[in-house]
Design a protein around this motif. Structure first.
Motif, short mmCIF file in Angstrom:
data_model
loop_
_atom_site.label_atom_id
_atom_site.label_comp_id
_atom_site.label_asym_id
_atom_site.label_seq_id
_atom_site.Cartn_x
_atom_site.Cartn_y
_atom_site.Cartn_z
N PHE A 15 50.22 117.69 61.25
CA PHE A 15 50.22 117.89 62.71
C PHE A 15 50.49 119.36 62.98
O PHE A 15 51.38 119.95 62.37
CB PHE A 15 51.28 117.01 63.38
CG PHE A 15 50.82 115.59 63.55
CD1 PHE A 15 50.02 115.24 64.63
CD2 PHE A 15 51.15 114.62 62.63
CE1 PHE A 15 49.56 113.94 64.78
CE2 PHE A 15 50.70 113.31 62.77
CZ PHE A 15 49.90 112.97 63.85
N VAL A 24 52.52 115.13 57.18
CA VAL A 24 53.00 113.74 57.25
C VAL A 24 52.44 112.87 56.12
O VAL A 24 52.95 111.80 55.84
CB VAL A 24 52.73 113.09 58.63
CG1 VAL A 24 53.49 113.83 59.73
CG2 VAL A 24 51.25 113.01 58.94
N GLU A 43 56.73 100.68 54.84
CA GLU A 43 57.42 100.50 56.11
C GLU A 43 56.80 101.37 57.19
O GLU A 43 56.07 102.31 56.91
CB GLU A 43 58.90 100.89 55.97
CG GLU A 43 59.72 99.93 55.13
CD GLU A 43 61.00 100.61 54.69
OE1 GLU A 43 62.06 100.26 55.22
OE2 GLU A 43 60.93 101.51 53.84
N SER A 44 57.20 101.09 58.42
CA SER A 44 56.72 101.85 59.56
C SER A 44 57.06 103.33 59.39
O SER A 44 58.15 103.67 58.95
CB SER A 44 57.40 101.27 60.80
OG SER A 44 56.99 101.97 61.91
N GLY A 45 56.11 104.19 59.69
CA GLY A 45 56.34 105.63 59.61
C GLY A 45 55.96 106.25 58.27
O GLY A 45 56.15 107.44 58.06
N CYS A 46 55.40 105.46 57.36
CA CYS A 46 55.06 105.97 56.02
C CYS A 46 53.76 106.75 55.98
O CYS A 46 53.46 107.40 54.98
CB CYS A 46 54.98 104.83 55.02
SG CYS A 46 56.60 104.20 54.56
N GLY A 47 52.95 106.63 57.02
CA GLY A 47 51.69 107.39 57.06
C GLY A 47 50.44 106.53 56.88
O GLY A 47 49.36 107.06 56.61
N LYS A 48 50.59 105.22 57.06
CA LYS A 48 49.45 104.32 56.83
C LYS A 48 48.38 104.50 57.91
O LYS A 48 47.19 104.67 57.62
CB LYS A 48 49.93 102.86 56.80
CG LYS A 48 51.07 102.61 55.81
CD LYS A 48 51.51 101.16 55.78
CE LYS A 48 52.06 100.61 57.08
NZ LYS A 48 53.32 101.25 57.53
N SER A 49 48.81 104.46 59.18
CA SER A 49 47.83 104.51 60.27
C SER A 49 47.14 105.86 60.35
O SER A 49 45.93 105.93 60.62
CB SER A 49 48.52 104.23 61.62
OG SER A 49 48.99 102.91 61.65
N ILE A 50 47.89 106.92 60.10
CA ILE A 50 47.29 108.24 60.21
C ILE A 50 46.27 108.45 59.07
O ILE A 50 45.24 109.12 59.25
CB ILE A 50 48.40 109.34 60.24
CG1 ILE A 50 47.88 110.61 60.91
CG2 ILE A 50 48.99 109.63 58.90
CD1 ILE A 50 47.80 110.55 62.39
N PRO A 276 59.21 113.05 58.65
CA PRO A 276 58.50 114.04 57.80
C PRO A 276 59.13 115.43 57.84
O PRO A 276 58.95 116.21 56.91
CB PRO A 276 57.09 114.07 58.41
CG PRO A 276 56.96 112.83 59.19
CD PRO A 276 58.31 112.40 59.61
N1 LIG Z 1 50.80 112.20 67.39
C1 LIG Z 1 51.76 112.47 66.49
N2 LIG Z 1 52.47 113.62 66.53
C2 LIG Z 1 53.39 113.90 65.60
N3 LIG Z 1 53.72 113.10 64.57
C3 LIG Z 1 53.06 111.93 64.48
C4 LIG Z 1 52.05 111.54 65.43
N4 LIG Z 1 51.55 110.32 65.06
C5 LIG Z 1 52.24 109.97 63.95
N5 LIG Z 1 53.13 110.93 63.60
C6 LIG Z 1 54.04 110.91 62.45
O1 LIG Z 1 53.28 110.70 61.29
C7 LIG Z 1 53.99 109.86 60.39
C8 LIG Z 1 53.10 108.72 59.96
O2 LIG Z 1 52.85 107.89 61.05
P1 LIG Z 1 51.94 106.57 60.93
O3 LIG Z 1 50.72 106.90 60.15
O4 LIG Z 1 51.73 106.05 62.29
O5 LIG Z 1 52.87 105.60 60.09
P2 LIG Z 1 52.67 104.04 59.78
O6 LIG Z 1 51.33 103.62 60.25
O7 LIG Z 1 52.85 103.92 58.30
O8 LIG Z 1 53.78 103.34 60.51
C9 LIG Z 1 55.24 109.40 61.12
O9 LIG Z 1 56.33 110.14 60.67
C10 LIG Z 1 54.96 109.71 62.55
O10 LIG Z 1 56.15 110.04 63.22
#
Ligand SMILES: Nc1ncnc2c1ncn2[C@@H]1O[C@H](COP(=O)(O)OP(=O)(O)O)[C@@H](O)[C@H]1O
Ligand SMILES: [Mg+2]
Length: 322
Positions: A15, A24, A43-50, A276
């Motif tokens: 980011f 991240v 777990e939530s916040g691991c970077g799966k969705s991104i 992160p």
């Molecule tokens: N728009 C954003 N701006 C800054 N950080 C982000 C944003 N979206 C996600 N993150 C950070 O990227 C990391 C991975 O997020 P995400 O992929 O959503 O995790 P997961 O899907 O595993 O729960 C997290 O630490 C989250 O806080």
């Protein structure tokens, strides 16, 4: 030779931030074969969705990735914007956790499915609506010819997720990214929706990346699995091996937090996924790991192959206990 469909090669995701961009996801790599279900768990916040967003080409404006993503051998960053748009929703489709936020509340579900077909396949509205009815039937929605005229709020959560699946498979994609597809549903409906997704995947020989925080979910559904933590892959293997011989303390922690019946107590992993911008030195799991030693906090372990196809990022449990 396996037929690789998707290859994520050394991808890091950042980011943009004043004073230094925030990483991240850190150098992840995995391949998904044609017709395979690949699980990504953490777990939530691991970077799966991104990670899924990077593959789908829908990273937020303020994010970017380094490394390479190949689809059918083609590097996505070599494609024009139009070519990339042509892949999305067509060859690569995505199912999100929350159908209510991805469906448009003021359009009928039938129109929303039809729109995908009009955009990508050039179908006329009449033909697209007729196909939408068939697709609603495929995802086992009763009376599809009637329900095609429903608005999202007239459907249950499980039905809406079926509509999302219908939209995702409308163009017969080669790859579906399913990001926590059943997390918002109650347990019985979860099982039904997964069974449906699985059936469709087998029928069309699609590849699926099944993203979930629930390791239990992948045990029956995925062929191979990667365990993610703090933007890294900590362990990966074929699913049978991972469940038989898990080695990383994080994987073992996740396994211990799956419900196994009334008499086995759940043991959640203490603490939280670190942010992160505030990761521990050395192994990123070391601050929550019950086994951590001084050396774990000194250098980050590499992801090493400990037996064929089984990778582990831990200096304490380097070898599988065979
Ligand atoms: N728009 C954003 N701006 C800054 N950080 C982000 C944003 N979206 C996600 N993150 C950070 O990227 C990391 C991975 O997020 P995400 O992929 O959503 O995790 P997961 O899907 O595993 O729960 C997290 O630490 C989250 O806080
Ligand atoms: Mg997520």
């Amino acid at each position: 030779m396996t037929d690789t469909l998707l290859s994520v090669d050394n991808v890091s995701i950042y980011f943009k931030r004043q004073g230094g961009d925030l990483k991240v996801v850190n150098s992840i790599a995995f391949d998904v074969a044609k017709g395979e279900i690949f699980g990504v768990v953490g777990e939530s916040g691991c970077g799966k969705s991104i990670t899924a967003a990077a593959v789908m080409g829908i990273l937020p404006q303020n994010a970017y990735y380094k490394g390479d993503i190949y689809f059918k051998g083609q590097r996505l960053s070599d494609l024009t914007v139009d070519q990339q748009r042509g892949l999305r929703g067509n060859k690569i489709a995505m199912i999100f956790q929350e159908p209510m936020t991805s469906l448009n509340p003021v359009l009928t579900v039938g129109y929303q499915i039809a729109e995908v077909l009009m955009v990508h396949k050039g179908l006329s509205k009449t033909h697209a609506i007729a196909r939408a009815v068939e697709l609603l039937g495929d995802v086992k929605i009763p009376s599809p010819a009637l329900r095609v005229k429903d608005y999202p709020h007239q459907m249950s959560g499980g039905m809406r997720q079926r509509v999302m699946i219908a939209m995702a498979i409308a163009c017969n994609p080669a790859l579906v990214l399913a990001d926590e597809p059943t997390t918002a549903l109650d347990v019985t409906i979860q099982a039904q929706v997964l069974k449906l997704l699985r059936g469709i995947q087998e029928r069309y020989n699609m590849s699926v990346v099944l993203i979930t925080h629930d390791l239990g979910l992948v045990s029956e559904n995925a062929g191979r699995v990667a365990i993610m933590y703090a933007g890294r892959i900590m362990e990966s293997a074929d699913t049978a091996t991972l469940f038989k011989r898990p080695v990383h303390p994080y994987t073992i922690g996740l396994l211990n937090s799956i419900p196994k019946g009334r008499h086995t107590p759940l043991v959640p992993i203490p603490g939280f996924v670190p942010k992160p911008d505030n990761l521990p030195e050395g192994c990123k799991f070391s601050d929550r790991c019950g086994f951590a030693e001084k050396r774990c906090k000194e250098a980050e372990p590499m992801l090493l192959e400990i037996e064929k196809g089984h990778f582990n990022r831990c200096i304490l449990t380097g070898k599988a206990d065979t």
